[in-house]
Design a protein around this motif. Structure first.
Motif, PDB file in Angstrom:
ATOM      1  N   LYS A   1      11.550 -58.185  15.574  1.00  0.00           N
ATOM      2  CA  LYS A   1      11.320 -57.751  16.952  1.00  0.00           C
ATOM      3  C   LYS A   1      12.212 -56.539  17.229  1.00  0.00           C
ATOM      4  N   VAL A   2      13.440 -56.763  17.640  1.00  0.00           N
ATOM      5  CA  VAL A   2      14.337 -55.646  17.927  1.00  0.00           C
ATOM      6  C   VAL A   2      14.689 -54.905  16.633  1.00  0.00           C
ATOM      7  N   HIS A   3      14.875 -55.666  15.548  1.00  0.00           N
ATOM      8  CA  HIS A   3      15.155 -55.049  14.247  1.00  0.00           C
ATOM      9  C   HIS A   3      14.191 -55.605  13.220  1.00  0.00           C
ATOM     10  N   ASN A   4      13.927 -54.819  12.208  1.00  0.00           N
ATOM     11  CA  ASN A   4      13.087 -55.271  11.111  1.00  0.00           C
ATOM     12  C   ASN A   4      13.639 -56.548  10.499  1.00  0.00           C
ATOM     13  N   THR A   5      12.860 -57.572  10.462  1.00  0.00           N
ATOM     14  CA  THR A   5      13.300 -58.838   9.870  1.00  0.00           C
ATOM     15  C   THR A   5      12.143 -59.402   9.060  1.00  0.00           C
ATOM     16  N   SER A   6      12.443 -59.878   7.863  1.00  0.00           N
ATOM     17  CA  SER A   6      11.379 -60.449   7.039  1.00  0.00           C
ATOM     18  C   SER A   6      11.922 -61.616   6.224  1.00  0.00           C
TER      19      SER A   6
ATOM     20  N   THR B   1      14.666 -67.859   2.925  1.00  0.00           N
ATOM     21  CA  THR B   1      14.463 -67.292   1.589  1.00  0.00           C
ATOM     22  C   THR B   1      13.807 -65.923   1.711  1.00  0.00           C
ATOM     23  N   ASN B   2      14.075 -65.090   0.706  1.00  0.00           N
ATOM     24  CA  ASN B   2      13.606 -63.691   0.700  1.00  0.00           C
ATOM     25  C   ASN B   2      13.975 -63.014   2.016  1.00  0.00           C
ATOM     26  N   PHE B   3      15.094 -63.412   2.550  1.00  0.00           N
ATOM     27  CA  PHE B   3      15.432 -63.041   3.912  1.00  0.00           C
ATOM     28  C   PHE B   3      16.069 -61.659   3.975  1.00  0.00           C
ATOM     29  N   LYS B   4      15.728 -60.909   5.000  1.00  0.00           N
ATOM     30  CA  LYS B   4      16.329 -59.604   5.212  1.00  0.00           C
ATOM     31  C   LYS B   4      16.248 -59.261   6.691  1.00  0.00           C
ATOM     32  N   THR B   5      17.366 -58.856   7.248  1.00  0.00           N
ATOM     33  CA  THR B   5      17.363 -58.326   8.601  1.00  0.00           C
ATOM     34  C   THR B   5      18.414 -57.230   8.634  1.00  0.00           C
ATOM     35  N   SER B   6      18.588 -56.590   9.767  1.00  0.00           N
ATOM     36  CA  SER B   6      19.645 -55.582   9.828  1.00  0.00           C
ATOM     37  C   SER B   6      20.952 -56.282  10.191  1.00  0.00           C
ATOM     38  N   ASN B   7      22.022 -55.736   9.679  1.00  0.00           N
ATOM     39  CA  ASN B   7      23.326 -56.289   9.994  1.00  0.00           C
ATOM     40  C   ASN B   7      23.643 -55.967  11.450  1.00  0.00           C
TER      41      ASN B   7
ATOM     42  N   GLY C   1      24.426 -71.801  13.875  1.00  0.00           N
ATOM     43  CA  GLY C   1      25.619 -71.172  13.296  1.00  0.00           C
ATOM     44  C   GLY C   1      25.462 -69.676  13.177  1.00  0.00           C
ATOM     45  N   LYS C   2      26.564 -69.055  12.811  1.00  0.00           N
ATOM     46  CA  LYS C   2      26.571 -67.615  12.616  1.00  0.00           C
ATOM     47  C   LYS C   2      25.743 -67.258  11.396  1.00  0.00           C
ATOM     48  N   LEU C   3      25.036 -66.154  11.471  1.00  0.00           N
ATOM     49  CA  LEU C   3      24.270 -65.678  10.331  1.00  0.00           C
ATOM     50  C   LEU C   3      25.232 -65.404   9.181  1.00  0.00           C
ATOM     51  N   LYS C   4      24.945 -66.028   8.028  1.00  0.00           N
ATOM     52  CA  LYS C   4      25.892 -65.918   6.912  1.00  0.00           C
ATOM     53  C   LYS C   4      25.798 -64.567   6.234  1.00  0.00           C
ATOM     54  N   GLY C   5      24.642 -63.986   6.231  1.00  0.00           N
ATOM     55  CA  GLY C   5      24.471 -62.671   5.617  1.00  0.00           C
ATOM     56  C   GLY C   5      23.149 -62.096   6.054  1.00  0.00           C
ATOM     57  N   ASN C   6      23.057 -60.776   6.069  1.00  0.00           N
ATOM     58  CA  ASN C   6      21.800 -60.195   6.548  1.00  0.00           C
ATOM     59  C   ASN C   6      20.762 -60.072   5.432  1.00  0.00           C
TER      60      ASN C   6
ATOM     61  N   ARG D   1      25.666 -61.062  21.517  1.00  0.00           N
ATOM     62  CA  ARG D   1      26.355 -60.073  22.358  1.00  0.00           C
ATOM     63  C   ARG D   1      25.372 -59.310  23.229  1.00  0.00           C
ATOM     64  N   PHE D   2      24.223 -58.984  22.652  1.00  0.00           N
ATOM     65  CA  PHE D   2      23.259 -58.203  23.427  1.00  0.00           C
ATOM     66  C   PHE D   2      22.023 -59.026  23.790  1.00  0.00           C
ATOM     67  N   ASN D   3      22.093 -60.327  23.523  1.00  0.00           N
ATOM     68  CA  ASN D   3      20.993 -61.198  23.912  1.00  0.00           C
ATOM     69  C   ASN D   3      19.684 -60.756  23.257  1.00  0.00           C
ATOM     70  N   ALA D   4      19.799 -60.189  22.064  1.00  0.00           N
ATOM     71  CA  ALA D   4      18.625 -59.578  21.442  1.00  0.00           C
ATOM     72  C   ALA D   4      18.054 -60.476  20.359  1.00  0.00           C
ATOM     73  N   ASN D   5      16.741 -60.581  20.330  1.00  0.00           N
ATOM     74  CA  ASN D   5      16.011 -61.351  19.333  1.00  0.00           C
ATOM     75  C   ASN D   5      15.685 -60.423  18.152  1.00  0.00           C
ATOM     76  N   PHE D   6      16.535 -60.453  17.128  1.00  0.00           N
ATOM     77  CA  PHE D   6      16.319 -59.554  15.974  1.00  0.00           C
ATOM     78  C   PHE D   6      14.978 -59.817  15.322  1.00  0.00           C
ATOM     79  N   GLY D   7      14.652 -61.083  15.184  1.00  0.00           N
ATOM     80  CA  GLY D   7      13.383 -61.449  14.555  1.00  0.00           C
ATOM     81  C   GLY D   7      13.143 -62.926  14.778  1.00  0.00           C
ATOM     82  N   ALA D   8      11.897 -63.348  14.640  1.00  0.00           N
ATOM     83  CA  ALA D   8      11.573 -64.749  14.893  1.00  0.00           C
ATOM     84  C   ALA D   8      10.558 -65.247  13.877  1.00  0.00           C
ATOM     85  N   ALA D   9      10.661 -66.523  13.571  1.00  0.00           N
ATOM     86  CA  ALA D   9       9.706 -67.160  12.666  1.00  0.00           C
ATOM     87  C   ALA D   9       9.164 -68.413  13.346  1.00  0.00           C
ATOM     88  N   PRO D  10       7.923 -68.387  13.811  1.00  0.00           N
ATOM     89  CA  PRO D  10       7.319 -69.610  14.330  1.00  0.00           C
ATOM     90  C   PRO D  10       7.026 -70.570  13.178  1.00  0.00           C
ATOM     91  N   LEU D  11       7.418 -71.819  13.339  1.00  0.00           N
ATOM     92  CA  LEU D  11       7.275 -72.788  12.249  1.00  0.00           C
ATOM     93  C   LEU D  11       5.963 -73.548  12.383  1.00  0.00           C
TER      94      LEU D  11
END
Lengths: 168, 193
Positions: free
Chosen positions: B89-94, B112-118, B149-154, B180-190
């Protein structure tokens, strides 16, 4: 002369005193350097299950010519063979219905009725229009290319439904 | 002669419609190392008459036990319950988010195969589906959420424990969320696996 320089220095001090905390706060808030710094992790799956079939690809079935639903998943068995499993599966019954692998980008699959020859890999006749079922995949099947499961009525060239497979 | 043809035609039409209406139900079990393949074919033969009553929430597991007589303790170990893919959403996430049930009954979210922006102060949360459509760029303060929990890695594969008692029928979306910015970097509907 000297007072002018003095006031200039004084001004600079003020500018510094204000702008530095602002800059630091902005840096703390946005952490722009993180745009270039990646933090990679690689945790193992939370359970040891190498003897169990491992899912490789999965996707939800969507109806086209007929209402179709459920999940299609490609598993790799412990002996290395791959097979397709349909779960929560439901479609309408029909004559001569087959399970195929097709290309998700294939324009033929965007229509309900296929005109001409469908580029596909045959997995067999549909075993049942409801319920969980397995189909073995030919070893030569390239799932990168043939990345869609198609429920296909051979007699009327109708695409009952399809699922785009995505990496699990 | 003509009436005979008519009768035959009528019968054929009847057979055709009947063929369309009866639903054939298959109930294959998961393939395991032992000769499950045989099973596959056998079960299919009588799948039509038998299986109606047997279809069960976790028919897979039950079936297995019934056929073999031996229990399969591993079946519960790392059974995938729900899965979905991320869209940015706000940042590319896959990547993929999957919820597993561990052998102790605990729920684990695995990316898995996870990637988002730091980014700063990024967390993994579950969002109640009705509160926010997963396309929201920013979350409303009223949105019900469960903190994982906190995102362990991007980037990369990672596991998060889901608190016991979390109602997965309610919290159906995984969100990568910048507090901090209340931003939804990315979402996965299950969806059900």
């Amino acid at each position: 002369m000297s007072t002018q320089i003095g006031s200039l220095l004084f001004h600079r001090k003020w500018i510094l005193a204000i702008s530095l905390p602002v800059l630091i706060a902005a840096w703390w808030a946005f952490r722009p350097e993180k745009l270039w710094i990646n933090q990679k992790v690689n945790e193992a799956a939370p359970f040891a299950s190498s003897s169990e079939p491992q899912p490789l690809y999965t996707g939800r079935l969507q109806g086209e010519a007929h209402q179709t639903s459920g999940r299609a998943t490609v598993y790799k068995a412990a002996d290395g063979t791959e097979y397709l499993r349909l779960t929560d599966f439901s479609t309408s019954n029909g004559p001569d219905v087959h399970v195929l692998l097709g290309r998700s980008g294939d324009n033929n699959l965007k229509q309900e009725i296929v005109k001409g020859q469908l580029d596909s890999i045959e997995l067999g006749s549909l075993k049942g229009n409801q319920g969980d079922q397995n189909y073995s995949l030919p070893a030569s099947a390239n799932l990168q290319q043939y990345d869609a499961v198609v429920i296909y009525c051979e007699r009327f060239h109708a695409v009952f439904g399809m699922a785009k497979l995505e990496q699990f | 002669m003509l009436s005979k043809i008519k009768v035959v035609l009528a019968l054929a039409a009847l057979a055709f419609t009947l063929g369309l209406q009866t639903s054939a139900r298959a109930q294959d079990t998961m393939k395991h190392d032992d000769g499950m393949k045989q099973n596959d074919g056998m079960k299919h033969e009588d799948g039509m008459k038998q299986n109606d009553g047997m279809k069960h929430e976790d028919g897979m597991k039950q079936d297995d036990n019934m056929k073999h007589g031996d229990s399969m303790p591993q079946e519960n170990n790392g059974k995938a319950l729900e899965t979905g893919t991320f869209h940015g959403k706000v940042h590319n996430t896959s990547g993929r988010a999957t919820i597993y049930r561990g052998e102790d009954g605990k729920l684990i979210l695995r990316l898995t195969n996870f990637k988002t922006s730091n980014g700063p102060d990024v967390h993994v949360i579950l969002v109640a589906a009705k509160d926010a459509d997963d396309d929201a760029n920013f979350l409303k303060s009223s949105t019900k959420r469960v903190e994982l929990g906190k995102l362990k890695g991007n980037e990369g594969d990672q596991n998060y424990e889901v608190p016991t008692g979390t109602d997965l029928t309610k919290f159906q979306t995984v969100s990568i969320y910048c507090e901090r910015f209340n931003a939804n970097f990315g979402a996965a509907p299950l969806e059900k696996f």
